[in-house]
Design a protein around this motif. Sequence first.
Motif, short mmCIF file in Angstrom:
data_model
loop_
_atom_site.label_atom_id
_atom_site.label_comp_id
_atom_site.label_asym_id
_atom_site.label_seq_id
_atom_site.Cartn_x
_atom_site.Cartn_y
_atom_site.Cartn_z
N GLY A 25 31.33 -1.72 -13.64
CA GLY A 25 31.46 -0.75 -14.71
C GLY A 25 32.57 -1.09 -15.68
O GLY A 25 32.40 -0.98 -16.90
N ASP A 31 34.25 1.11 -18.03
CA ASP A 31 34.18 2.42 -17.37
C ASP A 31 33.94 2.21 -15.89
O ASP A 31 32.82 1.93 -15.46
CB ASP A 31 33.06 3.27 -17.99
CG ASP A 31 32.96 4.66 -17.35
OD1 ASP A 31 33.80 4.98 -16.48
OD2 ASP A 31 32.03 5.41 -17.71
N LEU A 34 31.16 4.33 -14.10
CA LEU A 34 29.81 4.30 -14.67
C LEU A 34 28.74 4.55 -13.61
O LEU A 34 27.88 5.43 -13.78
CB LEU A 34 29.58 2.95 -15.34
CG LEU A 34 28.12 2.66 -15.74
CD1 LEU A 34 27.69 3.54 -16.90
CD2 LEU A 34 27.92 1.18 -16.07
N ARG A 37 28.66 8.06 -12.18
CA ARG A 37 28.08 9.05 -13.10
C ARG A 37 26.56 8.93 -13.14
O ARG A 37 25.85 9.93 -13.24
CB ARG A 37 28.67 8.86 -14.50
CG ARG A 37 30.14 9.25 -14.61
CD ARG A 37 30.57 9.35 -16.07
NE ARG A 37 31.94 9.78 -16.19
CZ ARG A 37 32.98 8.96 -16.35
NH1 ARG A 37 32.75 7.66 -16.42
NH2 ARG A 37 34.19 9.43 -16.46
N ILE A 44 23.32 8.09 -20.35
CA ILE A 44 24.11 7.14 -21.12
C ILE A 44 23.41 6.89 -22.44
O ILE A 44 22.21 7.15 -22.59
CB ILE A 44 24.30 5.80 -20.35
CG1 ILE A 44 22.94 5.16 -20.05
CG2 ILE A 44 25.10 6.01 -19.09
CD1 ILE A 44 23.05 3.78 -19.44
N THR A 48 25.14 1.84 -24.65
CA THR A 48 25.68 1.55 -23.32
C THR A 48 24.67 0.80 -22.48
O THR A 48 25.00 -0.16 -21.77
CB THR A 48 26.08 2.86 -22.62
OG1 THR A 48 27.07 3.53 -23.39
CG2 THR A 48 26.64 2.60 -21.22
N ILE A 52 25.10 -2.93 -20.80
CA ILE A 52 24.88 -3.19 -19.36
C ILE A 52 23.93 -4.36 -19.18
O ILE A 52 24.20 -5.31 -18.42
CB ILE A 52 24.32 -1.93 -18.68
CG1 ILE A 52 25.38 -0.83 -18.62
CG2 ILE A 52 23.81 -2.25 -17.27
CD1 ILE A 52 24.85 0.51 -18.16
#
Length: 451
Positions: A25, A31, A34, A37, A44, A48, A52
């Motif tokens: 993350g 983050d 991540l 969450r 997201i 984002t 990723i």
Amino acid sequence: MKNDEILSQITEFCRKADMAESTFGRRAVNDGKLVHRLREGKRITIDTLDRIQAYIAASTTGGLPPPRGLQVPPEKRDPRGNFRFFENRQKYLLFVHTCSEKRVVAERVALELSSIHPRPPALRIFDAGVGDGTVLARVLRATHQRYPHMPFYVAGKELSLEDLRLTLEKVPDRIFEHPASVFVFTNMFYSEAPWLTPASPAAAAATVWHEVPLRGASSGEFEQQIAELRPFLEQNWRAAISPRTAMPLYERPVVLVLYREDHRFLLDSTIPRPGQTEANFDLVIASQPYRALSSVNFRAKRIIAPLARALRPGGRLIGIHSHGQDPGMEMIQAIWPGENPFSVSRHELLRAVKYELGSLGRDLNFNAYADNRSIFRYDMEALPNEVTGTIGTSTAFAAWNAAVYVAQIEDDRLTEMTQNGRTLDAARDVLRKYNGLWFLDESYVISRRRD
């Protein structure tokens, strides 16, 4: 892409790379929480997700970032079925003349007129599937009332020759009331029609561009000249069936331009010319532009995303499709339990459109609205004594026709059921239960921010 699919990709990468999820993350999107969450069901953004997938691709030997845009399997139809469901004239005409959808949809579209911001030289409207022209004509009446002295550029896409004929019958009155109008009709695809430019160079070279300055000053004179276009339309406005998908396609692209000759000077900068066209619409109407059973990716990639790209700053696209969960659907499910052709909600569609547009959608607002604003009702219009007491066969048949038309039930299934008499009984039961018949549509708006 859903959370479990994203988590599966991340988990597989972390296992192969021997990397902690918190480390992933931090490195991918800065983050460390991540993955936590995502497991909690948090959403997201598209950016984002792109970061990723780009990180996974860059960190994998020989990896490449996934291609941008939705994957759309070919939409196929049974070539033995109707050429096009909405060209079943009997069902269509009976539905239009017994239900109030056209009027109610036009009223909903007219509400957007207070939020658009026209710019010179004209207010620009695009109807993504004009049908018989009823919605467009009603919207233009409301537009004239609000902008009586502003030039209009009105474009419409329609593949059906029969629907185009019905639409052209409404043009004389509109061009008489609002003489500073340019009407443009085309049979091109949704991705081509706003720009009047076929994607294929061969199709572009074969485009038939027909400009008709209408002479005179009365609707009767305009009607006579438009009626003279019938041989031209019959020769050029033709459609065929794709041998691969059985989907309807134009044989050759056509552009028909209509305006009043005595307003040519005023409209000179508004009249489109081959190779010099633009989109930049203030209002795009997308009322029932796709089949109920079409996939969300097909709707987003092939129809709504291209139309959203055609908006000018301050422009608005209003989309409308059937919602279900109404007495009409109850009638259908009495015959086919579990039938649900309306499985794609406006929320799911807008998420797909936003993903498809990517960075091109950063200046767009995607408005699904709450149900009490988005969902609206229209009725089968019948006299009070027609839906109480003994319900006649004609009334029951009209109700059944409206229900199967909205639900887009194929003819082969209808033939099997209408022979046993259960269909009219189901129609009568619903009419008695609700003292009539009504349906629900849902709407959504995509707007482009002003400069």
